[in-house]
Design an enzyme around this catalytic site. Structure first.
Site: not given
Ligand code: 58G
Length: 247
Positions: A89, A116, A154
């Protein structure tokens, strides 16, 4: 293109990557996908990939060692340049421009995080680029990686028919698409706009252009702010705004 994915759950990718366009791209030899189970790159008996955060707090953080080891091993297999992408994120928001840029690479390597997040040194010293799908949190990076791979595949030459790839260019322009209709011309009393049945290709082209501008103005006005429109489009947009002001 070669795509490598480092994940704790390689089997999550099995079905999605064995259907439709991705399947066809693999069969045509346009795409090769290799999945890597992160636990295979651990050195400890329990095959641990996570640990508690320094400084305390809830949840676990992905250890740097297995991720660095995985990338270093994979690097030896890939004999071209490649880009290492972390899905999170905190990344830059994915858009079609970025998708097109990624589609030009010889190889991509995706790191799917869990828990996390990942140790900051992974982000700082291993990853080339951090990408996010949007402002929300998933339980893991796998679904996000699938979305990116699907969008990139794609755009690879030979994956879509030429007709489709040409149409895609209209979206790349940054406008939303015009409405589409297929048979029947009257469905439950809802009729297809008569211009589309007229056979007048010039009129159809103009109608579609106007609808693209109209849809974008109504649903995603933010897209119009950064767009450079030509005089013809500006004129159409003024027309749209005037008729909208009336109702
Ligand atoms: C930092 C924070 C690094 C992509 C969380 C890695 C992945 C949302 C998206 C993480 C995600 C998105 C934790 C679980 C990434 C990990 C993973 N959540 N919005 N979650 O593209």
């Amino acid at each position: 293109m070669r795509v490598d994915i480092i994940t704790l759950f390689p089997s999550m990718f099995k079905n999605p990557f064995d259907e439709s366009m991705i399947k066809r791209a693999k069969e045509k030899g346009i795409l090769e996908i290799k999945l890597h189970d992160l636990r295979q790159f651990t050195h400890n008996k329990h095959r641990t990939v996570d640990d508690a955060p320094y400084g305390g707090g809830a949840g676990m953080v992905m250890k740097p060692q297995p991720l660095f080891q995985a990338v270093e091993n994979i690097k030896e297999e890939i004999n071209s340049s490649f880009r290492i992408i972390l899905l999170s994120p905190q990344g830059r928001l994915l858009n079609q421009k970025k998708v097109k840029e990624l589609a030009k690479e010889r190889a991509l390597l995706f790191i799917c995080g869990h828990y996390e997040g990942v140790d900051e040194r992974v982000r700082e010293h291993l990853v080339d680029e951090e990408i996010s799908l949007g402002d929300y949190v998933l339980t893991g990076g796998e679904l996000a990686a699938m979305v990116v791979v699907d969008a990139v595949v794609r755009m690879l030459p030979g994956v879509l028919g030429s007709e489709n790839s040409a149409r895609e260019d209209s979206f790349y322009e940054g406008l939303l698409d015009y409405p589409q209709y297929t048979r029947p011309s009257d469905f439950r009393g809802w009729k297809v706009p008569s211009v589309l049945l007229s056979g007048n290709h010039q009129k159809i082209k103009e109608w579609r252009r106007k609808k693209m501008l109209e849809t974008t103005l109504r649903k995603r006005p933010d897209l119009l702010e950064t767009l450079k429109l030509d005089q013809k489009d500006e004129k159409l947009l003024e027309e749209i705004k005037k008729t909208r002001a009336k109702d």
